[in-house]
Design a protein around this motif. Structure first.
Motif, PDB file in Angstrom:
ATOM      1  N   ASP A 580       0.852  -1.189   0.000  1.00  0.00           N
ATOM      2  CA  ASP A 580       0.000   0.000   0.000  1.00  0.00           C
ATOM      3  C   ASP A 580       0.886   1.237   0.000  1.00  0.00           C
ATOM      4  OD1 ASP A 580      -2.214   1.508  -0.060  1.00  0.00           O
ATOM      5  OD2 ASP A 580      -2.892   1.064   1.996  1.00  0.00           O
ATOM      6  N   LYS A 581       0.296   2.382  -0.442  1.00  0.00           N
ATOM      7  CA  LYS A 581       1.003   3.642  -0.458  1.00  0.00           C
ATOM      8  C   LYS A 581       0.173   4.680   0.252  1.00  0.00           C
ATOM      9  CE  LYS A 581       3.850   3.321  -4.605  1.00  0.00           C
ATOM     10  NZ  LYS A 581       4.163   3.947  -5.898  1.00  0.00           N
ATOM     11  N   LEU A 582       0.848   5.525   1.002  1.00  0.00           N
ATOM     12  CA  LEU A 582       0.194   6.627   1.685  1.00  0.00           C
ATOM     13  C   LEU A 582       0.728   7.915   1.109  1.00  0.00           C
ATOM     14  CD1 LEU A 582       0.359   5.359   5.373  1.00  0.00           C
ATOM     15  CD2 LEU A 582      -1.552   5.168   3.803  1.00  0.00           C
ATOM     16  N   ALA A 583      -0.218   8.775   0.648  1.00  0.00           N
ATOM     17  CA  ALA A 583       0.154  10.078   0.085  1.00  0.00           C
ATOM     18  C   ALA A 583       1.128   9.930  -1.063  1.00  0.00           C
ATOM     19  CB  ALA A 583       0.711  11.002   1.153  1.00  0.00           C
ATOM     20  N   LYS A 584       1.027   8.840  -1.776  1.00  0.00           N
ATOM     21  CA  LYS A 584       1.847   8.575  -2.944  1.00  0.00           C
ATOM     22  C   LYS A 584       3.363   8.617  -2.656  1.00  0.00           C
ATOM     23  CE  LYS A 584      -1.574  10.337  -6.223  1.00  0.00           C
ATOM     24  NZ  LYS A 584      -1.842  11.242  -7.366  1.00  0.00           N
ATOM     25  N   ILE A 585       3.766   8.683  -1.422  1.00  0.00           N
ATOM     26  CA  ILE A 585       5.203   8.758  -1.091  1.00  0.00           C
ATOM     27  C   ILE A 585       5.611   7.619  -0.184  1.00  0.00           C
ATOM     28  CG2 ILE A 585       6.988  10.123   0.047  1.00  0.00           C
ATOM     29  CD1 ILE A 585       5.481  12.608  -0.774  1.00  0.00           C
ATOM     30  N   LEU A 586       4.858   7.409   0.891  1.00  0.00           N
ATOM     31  CA  LEU A 586       5.200   6.406   1.895  1.00  0.00           C
ATOM     32  C   LEU A 586       4.661   5.050   1.446  1.00  0.00           C
ATOM     33  CD1 LEU A 586       6.494   5.934   4.650  1.00  0.00           C
ATOM     34  CD2 LEU A 586       4.259   6.327   5.694  1.00  0.00           C
ATOM     35  N   LYS A 587       5.574   4.100   1.293  1.00  0.00           N
ATOM     36  CA  LYS A 587       5.211   2.766   0.809  1.00  0.00           C
ATOM     37  C   LYS A 587       5.358   1.769   1.951  1.00  0.00           C
ATOM     38  CE  LYS A 587       6.329  -0.639  -2.743  1.00  0.00           C
ATOM     39  NZ  LYS A 587       7.209  -0.945  -3.899  1.00  0.00           N
ATOM     40  N   ILE A 588       4.270   0.933   2.097  1.00  0.00           N
ATOM     41  CA  ILE A 588       4.247  -0.073   3.153  1.00  0.00           C
ATOM     42  C   ILE A 588       4.079  -1.424   2.500  1.00  0.00           C
ATOM     43  CG2 ILE A 588       3.061  -0.899   5.213  1.00  0.00           C
ATOM     44  CD1 ILE A 588       2.049   1.964   5.635  1.00  0.00           C
ATOM     45  N   ILE A 609      10.506 -20.502   5.710  1.00  0.00           N
ATOM     46  CA  ILE A 609       9.511 -19.427   5.694  1.00  0.00           C
ATOM     47  C   ILE A 609      10.234 -18.096   5.842  1.00  0.00           C
ATOM     48  CG2 ILE A 609       7.470 -18.432   6.786  1.00  0.00           C
ATOM     49  CD1 ILE A 609       6.987 -21.139   5.483  1.00  0.00           C
ATOM     50  N   ARG A 610       9.838 -17.114   4.988  1.00  0.00           N
ATOM     51  CA  ARG A 610      10.422 -15.780   5.070  1.00  0.00           C
ATOM     52  C   ARG A 610       9.313 -14.781   5.353  1.00  0.00           C
ATOM     53  NH1 ARG A 610      13.961 -13.166   0.303  1.00  0.00           N
ATOM     54  NH2 ARG A 610      15.446 -14.705   1.120  1.00  0.00           N
ATOM     55  N   ASN A 611       9.543 -13.952   6.361  1.00  0.00           N
ATOM     56  CA  ASN A 611       8.636 -12.839   6.692  1.00  0.00           C
ATOM     57  C   ASN A 611       9.381 -11.551   6.406  1.00  0.00           C
ATOM     58  OD1 ASN A 611       6.446 -14.433   7.701  1.00  0.00           O
ATOM     59  ND2 ASN A 611       7.690 -14.840   9.540  1.00  0.00           N
ATOM     60  N   THR A 612       8.746 -10.685   5.582  1.00  0.00           N
ATOM     61  CA  THR A 612       9.395  -9.459   5.139  1.00  0.00           C
ATOM     62  C   THR A 612       8.516  -8.267   5.472  1.00  0.00           C
ATOM     63  OG1 THR A 612      10.375 -10.663   3.292  1.00  0.00           O
ATOM     64  CG2 THR A 612      10.427  -8.261   3.183  1.00  0.00           C
ATOM     65  N   TYR A 613       9.150  -7.199   5.971  1.00  0.00           N
ATOM     66  CA  TYR A 613       8.439  -5.946   6.288  1.00  0.00           C
ATOM     67  C   TYR A 613       9.279  -4.800   5.753  1.00  0.00           C
ATOM     68  CZ  TYR A 613       6.324  -9.189   9.588  1.00  0.00           C
ATOM     69  OH  TYR A 613       5.715 -10.275  10.137  1.00  0.00           O
ATOM     70  N   LYS A 614       8.596  -3.899   4.989  1.00  0.00           N
ATOM     71  CA  LYS A 614       9.309  -2.773   4.389  1.00  0.00           C
ATOM     72  C   LYS A 614       8.555  -1.483   4.669  1.00  0.00           C
ATOM     73  CE  LYS A 614      11.306  -5.241   0.435  1.00  0.00           C
ATOM     74  NZ  LYS A 614      11.387  -5.300  -1.050  1.00  0.00           N
ATOM     75  N   LEU A 615       9.330  -0.433   4.807  1.00  0.00           N
ATOM     76  CA  LEU A 615       8.785   0.909   4.951  1.00  0.00           C
ATOM     77  C   LEU A 615       9.725   1.847   4.218  1.00  0.00           C
ATOM     78  CD1 LEU A 615       6.736   2.869   6.242  1.00  0.00           C
ATOM     79  CD2 LEU A 615       8.279   3.018   8.217  1.00  0.00           C
ATOM     80  N   GLY A 616       9.196   2.603   3.203  1.00  0.00           N
ATOM     81  CA  GLY A 616      10.110   3.438   2.450  1.00  0.00           C
ATOM     82  C   GLY A 616       9.441   4.633   1.809  1.00  0.00           C
ATOM     83  N   LEU A 617      10.242   5.536   1.310  1.00  0.00           N
ATOM     84  CA  LEU A 617       9.781   6.726   0.592  1.00  0.00           C
ATOM     85  C   LEU A 617      10.116   6.537  -0.872  1.00  0.00           C
ATOM     86  CD1 LEU A 617      11.036   9.512   3.042  1.00  0.00           C
ATOM     87  CD2 LEU A 617       8.716   8.656   2.810  1.00  0.00           C
TER      88      LEU A 617
END
Length: 664
Positions: A580-588, A609-617
């Motif tokens: 998902d994206k918030l304000a077209k900048i913050l990507k989750i 099993i791989r669990n991945t979490y990302k947070l980026g601009l």
């Protein structure tokens, strides 16, 4: 009071046991006038000649001869008065003896003797009487002393000399009353007590003789004649241990070949070296340092190099020293050969007076200073040194030096080799030098001290009989000392350890090299940490950064493929997730996927099993040829791999873009 002139020296040499061997030549005669005209040096030389000849008369010099005590002469012992005579009795007795002895002397000689008594001093008469006695004119010598003692019986020295002559002539019963009279005048004279004991021993009365000898030794415990006679008395009794005690005291003052022979007859041996040293101490003379007198001290071992740099700096000094000791070794060895050659051309050389004594002392010295004792570097020491050199040399050759970066200049490559040699190899070589020095230097220092003691004692002994063979022995010993030093110097190179340090530079400066190497290492074409691209293919995307690229497809159910550049590892993934994206900048982004991994040889390596979490601009994607290409401006990614094969749990957090740059 003591015997004067030659008499004191020769009395016991000729008549210590009251016996002579008729087949042995008697001392050479010399004209009395010639004797009196001699200088002190000439008389000393003549005295030594007489001693040499007289020593051959000692019965103990013949080991096969069985020595027996004098038979007790009851008849002559009964003629000795029970009390000391008075002055008048002495004068009367001497007058009677004078009348008897004149019967065997020509009238002109008697007249000459009377003139000498009137014109010469007492000391001159004593000397002339002794000279006459040893010129085979005992009657003249006795008459001179009888005349002077009749005139003044209180001339104790003359009375003592006369008594000694009478004892030597076998008329001890005449000598003892004179000595008893003298002893009343000088009651604590060890010389008089000894001479009375000698006279009684000559008459065979051992008990009375021992009484006087004990009195003498109570005053002068080192009196050589009393000790010798006491030793002989115990020898006659077969009390050999007791005899040796007295003989050792005798030898501590006067070394005699005949007494040494007595020890051999009893199956005993003297420590003549120790006795000689004690004798020197009694005389107040310390042991002479011939080692330093020959200047051997300046050839003592130099300090052992503690480091390889010190070894290199002192290379010329150590090489010069080694060459010097090798030259000295050859010089002294050649000296020994030359002396032996000269000796072989003189086959008629007569052994010296102390030849037997020197032989016995050299035998003792050889038993003490064995080759193993003089060179305390044997098989065990060799094995230890070999182990030290081998172990440390092996450690040096095992060093793996870092290589210069590919494409570096020759100078940089050389600097890398120098840095490795100086920083890694030289410390190991210095460790070798330290171990080697601590092991071998004390051993060779000990050897130097032993050689010094050996050479000093050897020279002291050989001086008593400096025959060519004995001189050669000394020269060979000095040559042996230099050979020992030469052996020691072989250790100073550390087994040529510098051959393993060919890349080292003694004047190397670590700061300069470190600066150069560091600058070279920083020059690298690194992938910038902010590089993080993403290509949107519509339903699928390709991602790439400096470490890997990945292909991903799907929305709720996501599949993908990853390949790591550095390790060559590849991974297939499938599972569920959301984006998902918030304000077209913050990507989750969050995913939970099953993975299968393959190594760089494309062989199966793991699954789990791989669990991945990302947070980026994200930048706004740019349309390029219908494809949207964007970049992650920054972000954080958390990946947790749970292996179903090994059971391991690997958790890793990575930073991307601006975030990574800030942390870097």
């Amino acid at each position: 009071m003591k015997l004067s002139g030659l008499l004191l020296v020769l009395l016991i040499s000729i008549c210590s046991n009251g016996q002579t061997n008729k087949s042995t030549p008697v001392p050479t005669t010399v004209d009395v006038n010639q004797l009196l005209k001699m200088s002190p040096e000439e008389r000393e030389a003549y005295k030594q000649k007489l001693i040499s000849q007289a020593s051959q008369l000692a019965p103990a010099a013949f080991p096969e001869m069985e020595l027996k005590p004098p038979v007790k002469d009851i008849k002559r012992l009964s003629l000795i008065p029970s009390r000391p005579p008075n002055r008048q009795e002495i004068t009367t007795s001497l007058q009677q003896s004078i009348q008897q002895i004149k019967k065997g002397i020509p009238a002109p000689k008697i007249e000459a003797i009377n003139q000498q008594v009137e014109s010469l001093t007492v000391e001159q008469i004593d000397d002339k009487a002794i000279a006459s006695f040893y010129q085979d004119k005992p009657e003249e010598g006795l008459l001179l002393l009888m005349e002077i003692t009749k005139r003044d019986p209180d001339e104790i020295n003359s009375l003592n000399n006369l008594s000694s002559m009478l004892t030597m002539c076998g008329v001890e019963q005449k000598a003892i009353p004179l000595l008893m009279y003298a002893l009343e005048k000088v009651p604590n004279s060890s010389t008089l007590l000894n001479n009375i004991g000698q006279a009684y021993m000559g008459l065979g009365d051992m008990q009375i003789a021992m009484n006087y000898f004990n009195q003498c030794l109570a005053i002068d415990e080192l009196n050589p004649e009393a000790n010798h006679s006491m030793g002989m008395i115990h020898y006659y009794k077969k009390e050999y241990d007791k005899a040796m005690q007295y003989f050792e005291k005798e030898l501590s003052v006067s070394l005699r070949r005949s007494t040494l022979a007595m020890a051999y007859k009893m199956g005993k041996k003297f420590n003549v070296g120790a006795i000689a040293r004690n004798r020197n101490r009694y005389k107040g003379a310390g042991e002479k340092d011939y080692f330093e007198e020959i200047t051997l001290g300046k050839f003592s071992l130099p300090a052992f190099p503690s480091t390889t740099k010190e070894l290199a700096a002192r290379k010329n000094e150590l090489q010069t020293y080694a060459a010097s000791i090798q030259a000295e070794m050859l010089f002294w060895m050649n000296n020994a050969q030359q002396v032996n050659l000269a000796a072989s051309l003189d086959a008629d050389a007569y052994p010296g007076l102390y030849a037997d004594l020197v032989e016995a002392m050299l035998e003792e010295l050889g038993n003490e200073f064995t080759p193993e004792y003089l060179i305390p570097y044997g098989e065990s020491e060799t094995a230890l040194v070999t182990e030290i050199i081998s172990r440390n040399s092996h450690a040096i050759t095992r060093v793996e030096c870092p290589e210069a970066p590919a494409g570096s200049s020759i100078k940089v490559q050389q600097e890398f080799a120098i840095a490795c040699c100086e920083n890694q190899k030289r410390p190991l070589a210095d460790k070798l030098m330290g171990e080697l020095g601590s092991q071998v230097k004390p051993i060779f220092d000990l050897g130097v001290q032993r050689w010094k003691s050996y050479i000093n004692q050897l020279v002291t002994i050989v001086q008593l009989d400096p025959s060519p063979a004995n001189q050669a022995m000394v020269y060979n010993a000095v040559s042996g000392y230099f050979s020992f030093l030469n052996l020691a110097m072989l250790m100073y190179t550390g087994g040529e350890i510098t051959n393993l340090l060919v890349d080292c530079v003694p004047d190397y400066k670590p700061t300069d090299l470190d600066s150069l190497v560091q600058a070279d290492r920083e020059w690298k074409m690194n992938c910038p940490s902010w590089l993080n691209l993403e290509v949107d293919l519509g339903g699928a995307s390709i991602k790439a950064d400096c470490n890997k690229y990945a292909i991903e497809a799907g929305a709720a159910v996501m599949g993908g493929f990853e390949h790591e550049f550095r390790t060559g590892k590849s991974t297939l993934l499938i599972g569920v997730g959301i984006k998902d994206k918030l304000a077209k900048i913050l990507k989750i982004e969050a995913k939970s996927q099953f993975y299968i991994s393959f190594d760089n040889n494309k062989e199966f390596s793991d699954f789990g099993i791989r669990n991945t979490y990302k947070l980026g601009l994200n930048f706004n994607p740019l349309p390029i040829g219908g494809i949207k290409v964007g970049a992650n401006y920054g972000g954080i990614e958390s990946v947790n791999n749970k292996s179903l094969l090994t059971g391991s749990d690997d958790y890793k957090v990575s930073r991307k873009g601006v975030v990574a740059a800030l942390f870097d």
